[in-house]
Design an enzyme around this catalytic site. Structure first.
Site, PDB file in Angstrom:
ATOM      1  N   HIS A   1      -7.070  -7.349 -23.290  1.00  0.00           N
ATOM      2  CA  HIS A   1      -7.818  -7.853 -22.138  1.00  0.00           C
ATOM      3  C   HIS A   1      -9.321  -7.786 -22.441  1.00  0.00           C
ATOM      4  O   HIS A   1      -9.931  -6.725 -22.315  1.00  0.00           O
ATOM      5  CB  HIS A   1      -7.529  -7.004 -20.893  1.00  0.00           C
ATOM      6  CG  HIS A   1      -6.167  -7.204 -20.321  1.00  0.00           C
ATOM      7  ND1 HIS A   1      -5.896  -8.149 -19.364  1.00  0.00           N
ATOM      8  CD2 HIS A   1      -4.992  -6.577 -20.584  1.00  0.00           C
ATOM      9  CE1 HIS A   1      -4.610  -8.097 -19.041  1.00  0.00           C
ATOM     10  NE2 HIS A   1      -4.038  -7.160 -19.777  1.00  0.00           N
TER      11      HIS A   1
ATOM     12  N   GLU B   1     -11.667  -8.884 -20.621  1.00  0.00           N
ATOM     13  CA  GLU B   1     -12.379  -8.597 -19.373  1.00  0.00           C
ATOM     14  C   GLU B   1     -12.361  -7.124 -19.031  1.00  0.00           C
ATOM     15  O   GLU B   1     -13.092  -6.683 -18.130  1.00  0.00           O
ATOM     16  CB  GLU B   1     -11.771  -9.426 -18.225  1.00  0.00           C
ATOM     17  CG  GLU B   1     -10.473  -8.899 -17.644  1.00  0.00           C
ATOM     18  CD  GLU B   1      -9.227  -9.222 -18.453  1.00  0.00           C
ATOM     19  OE1 GLU B   1      -8.115  -8.928 -17.971  1.00  0.00           O
ATOM     20  OE2 GLU B   1      -9.359  -9.777 -19.578  1.00  0.00           O
TER      21      GLU B   1
ATOM     22  N   CYS C   1      -3.457 -11.856 -22.704  1.00  0.00           N
ATOM     23  CA  CYS C   1      -2.303 -10.969 -22.557  1.00  0.00           C
ATOM     24  C   CYS C   1      -1.006 -11.792 -22.549  1.00  0.00           C
ATOM     25  O   CYS C   1      -0.671 -12.399 -23.562  1.00  0.00           O
ATOM     26  CB  CYS C   1      -2.449 -10.095 -21.322  1.00  0.00           C
ATOM     27  SG  CYS C   1      -1.293  -8.686 -21.327  1.00  0.00           S
TER      28      CYS C   1
END
Length: 253
Positions: free
Chosen positions: A207, A209, A98
Site C-alpha cells: 500500500h 498510501e 494490493c
C-alpha cells in the site's frame, strides 16, 4: 520608436496542470486514504464509478482489499473490466494497489476456491507459504533494474498486508515491446511479486498510501508518468515528505 511590449511578448507559459486521476469506487474499503495520498502527491482526484470519468482521466487507480473473488465481483458490478481493458488498449495508465494488483492475473485461489481475474497477466494468485500469515507490516523490495516507479526509494520499506500473492512471473517479453519490470519481496522465505511496471499498467502488492514518505514519493513517480506531465510543485515527493496515512487495519488480501 515605441518600446511598449505586446500582450504576446509578456505572456508567460502556463504551468502544467495537475494530473487528473480517478480512483475507481467499486466498494473497496478505506479508499479515502488513497485519495488523500494522491492529492498530497499533486493529483486532482475523483472517487467515482462513472465510466466516462474513469475512461477520460489521465490516470485510473484500482484499489482492493479483502478477498480476490469478492473484489472481482465488485469490479464487475461497476463495469470495471471493460473500463480497464479500454484504457490499457489505448495506452492510458492504470495503477492497481494490493488486491488491485492480484486481480490483474488470470485467477486467484483462496480456501480452495478459484476465481477468474482480469487476465492482463498470466499466472495465479495463491496463498503465501510462510510460517506467519498474513504478511502484515513493513518490508523491503527487490526493485527491478531501472525502475521508474521506485526511483529515489529503491532501498526504502513499504507497508504490506496480505495472505496471498503472485509467486511466479510467466509473461514472456514481446520482441517489439519493452519488457515488464517486476519487483519482488520476501516474507518468511516465500518470494512474491511486489510490483509490476508493464507499459501503461502498473501495480503494487503493498500500500503506497500507507507507506509514509517512501509511498508518497512512489505515487509522485507514477503521477509523473501520466500524460498531464509532472505533478504540481510544492507537493509531497521527497524523503522528508509527511506520510499520507499510517498503517491500516484492512483485512489481509
Amino acid at each position: 520608436m515605441s518600446t511598449e511590449t505586446t500582450p504576446e511578448e509578456t505572456t508567460t507559459p502556463a504551468a502544467p496542470r495537475a494530473p487528473r486521476v480517478v480512483v475507481l469506487d467499486h466498494g473497496s474499503g478505506n479508499v479515502r486514504s488513497v485519495v488523500r495520498a494522491l492529492e498530497a502527491a499533486g493529483a486532482e482526484v475523483s472517487l467515482t464509478a462513472d465510466a466516462a470519468q474513469a475512461l477520460e482521466a489521465d490516470g485510473l487507480v484500482v484499489p482492493g482489499v479483502g478477498a480476490f473473488a469478492a473484489t472481482m465481483d465488485q469490479i464487475r458490478a461497476v463495469d470495471g473490466p471493460r473500463i480497464i481493458e479500454r484504457r490499457l488498449a489505448g495506452g492510458r495508465p492504470v495503477l492497481g494497489i494490493c488486491v488491485g494488483l492480484q486481480v490483474m492475473f488470470d485467477a486467484g485461489t483462496e480456501h480452495g476456491v478459484r476465481a477468474e481475474g482480469l487476465g492482463e497477466w498470466p499466472g495465479e494468485v495463491t496463498a503465501l507459504q510462510a510460517a506467519i500469515v498474513p504478511h502484515m507490516g513493513w518490508n523491503t523490495v527487490e526493485t527491478a533494474d531501472g525502475s521508474r516507479l521506485f526511483a529515489g526509494v529503491e532501498d526504502e520499506r513499504f507497508y504490506f498486508v496480505h495472505s496471498y500473492g503472485a509467486r511466479s512471473w510467466d509473461l514472456e517479453a514481446h520482441p517489439r515491446l519493452l519488457p515488464p519490470q517486476v519487483s519482488w519481496a520476501v516474507h518468511g522465505g516465500d518470494r512474491f511479486v511486489a510490483a509490476v511496471e508493464n507499459g501503461p499498467l502498473t501495480a503494487t502488492q503493498f500500500h503506497p498510501e500507507k507507506s509514509g514518505a517512501a509511498g508518497a514519493r512512489l505515487l509522485r513517480n507514477w503521477l509523473d508518468t501520466l500524460p498531464a506531465g509532472a505533478a504540481a510543485p510544492g507537493t509531497a515527493s521527497g524523503p522528508g515528505a509527511a506520510p499520507a496515512d499510517g498503517p491500516g487495519t484492512e483485512p489481509p488480501a
